[in-house]
Design an enzyme around this catalytic site. Structure first.
Site, PDB file in Angstrom:
ATOM      1  N   GLY A  50       0.857  -1.080  -0.086  1.00 21.42           N
ATOM      2  CA  GLY A  50       0.023   0.168   0.157  1.00 21.42           C
ATOM      3  C   GLY A  50       0.903   1.314   0.060  1.00 21.42           C
ATOM      4  O   GLY A  50       1.894   1.560  -0.771  1.00 21.42           O
ATOM      5  N   CYS A  82       6.186  -5.309   0.442  1.00 19.32           N
ATOM      6  CA  CYS A  82       6.374  -4.002  -0.089  1.00 19.32           C
ATOM      7  C   CYS A  82       6.159  -2.603   0.950  1.00 19.32           C
ATOM      8  O   CYS A  82       7.188  -2.482   1.730  1.00 19.32           O
ATOM      9  CB  CYS A  82       5.386  -3.637  -1.266  1.00 19.32           C
ATOM     10  N   HIS A 181       4.949  -8.483  -4.263  1.00 19.11           N
ATOM     11  CA  HIS A 181       3.547  -8.856  -3.693  1.00 19.11           C
ATOM     12  C   HIS A 181       3.034 -10.143  -4.021  1.00 19.11           C
ATOM     13  O   HIS A 181       2.422 -10.156  -5.109  1.00 19.11           O
ATOM     14  CB  HIS A 181       2.599  -7.790  -4.522  1.00 19.11           C
ATOM     15  N   GLU A 183       0.696 -11.663  -2.782  1.00 18.99           N
ATOM     16  CA  GLU A 183      -0.394 -11.756  -2.725  1.00 18.99           C
ATOM     17  C   GLU A 183      -1.315 -11.513  -4.099  1.00 18.99           C
ATOM     18  O   GLU A 183      -2.249 -11.783  -4.094  1.00 18.99           O
ATOM     19  CB  GLU A 183      -0.911 -10.857  -1.577  1.00 18.99           C
TER      20      GLU A 183
HETATM   21  N1  GLN Z   1       6.079   2.978  -2.417  1.00 15.94           N
HETATM   22  C1  GLN Z   1       5.327   2.485  -1.281  1.00 15.94           C
HETATM   23  C2  GLN Z   1       5.656   2.947  -0.131  1.00 15.94           C
HETATM   24  O1  GLN Z   1       6.459   3.920   0.035  1.00 15.94           O
HETATM   25  C3  GLN Z   1       5.206   0.971  -1.470  1.00 15.94           C
HETATM   26  C4  GLN Z   1       4.553   0.622  -2.632  1.00 15.94           C
HETATM   27  C5  GLN Z   1       3.602  -0.913  -2.383  1.00 15.94           C
HETATM   28  O2  GLN Z   1       3.442  -1.222  -1.272  1.00 15.94           O
HETATM   29  N2  GLN Z   1       3.313  -1.280  -3.759  1.00 15.94           N
HETATM   30  O3  GLN Z   1       4.968   2.592   1.001  1.00 15.94           O
END
Ligand code: GLN
Length: 202
Positions: A50, A82, A181, A183
């Protein structure tokens, strides 16, 4: 105690539903966690992909920061993908000055590390402990790991392309993190690895 571990997915922001589905497919009793009482009821936690700055802010608003830090200090297994990896890092480069992670993995991660031109890409990753060949990893504005502490095991690096060699999967004790990811791919091997880790930790 049943053999089915209860695994919460931190449901403040991000791809919560996809993790719940993948964990259930991997044999866990999976449920969203948004309140401290819900955290009390789980054996382990997943922090989804996220936006880490948003998850950080909401963790304070929902009064989950201290309870999560305490559970981690007590040995609760956590898997972050992530943004979840960023939330588990002790040091974040290119972060927002006010973003804060949980008591986590001794590592330095760089946010949005793979570059703006390649916001998202896919690459094979070999993950130590995950059988069945390289993982087809999906990266979306992903971090990479630039430094790991002595207690951190590197589980996976990108195997080909311009980012070959970059560290994208790590584990320290009961804490697991991936830049990518799993998921989103329907391949539940990383989730199954985490479910096993949770069973062993109990
Ligand atoms: N760039 C996002 C962050 O800094 C992470 C991206 C992702 O979870 N797909 O949290």
């Amino acid at each position: 105690m049943s053999d089915t571990p209860v695994i919460g997915v931190l449901a403040l922001q991000g791809d919560v539903r996809e993790h719940v589905t993948a964990l259930a497919a991997a044999g866990a009793d999976a449920r969203p966690v948004r309140r401290p009482t819900e955290l009390d009821a789980v054996d382990a936690l997943v922090i989804p992909g996220g936006e880490s700055t948003t998850i950080s802010k909401l963790a304070d608003i929902f009064e989950l920061r201290d309870p999560i830090d305490k559970r981690i200090a007590g040995g609760m297994p956590v898997y972050g993908s992530c943004a979840g990896m960023i939330m588990l890092a002790t040091e974040v480069l290119d972060g927002r000055p006010d973003q804060r992670g949980f008591a986590g993995i001794e590592m330095t991660v760089r946010r949005n590390a793979f570059g703006r031109q390649v916001d998202s890409f896919e690459a094979p990753v070999d993950v130590t402990g995950v059988e069945g060949g390289p993982f087809h990893a999906v990266f979306i504005r992903a971090p990479w790991v630039e430094r790991v502490g002595a207690g951190v095991q590197v589980l996976g690096t990108v195997t080909e392309g311009p980012s070959a060699g970059r560290i994208v999967a790590v584990r320290q004790g009961n804490l697991l993190a991936t830049s990518f990811h799993p998921e989103l791919t329907g391949d539940t091997r990383v989730h199954a690895y985490f479910v096993d880790l949770v069973r062993t930790a109990r």
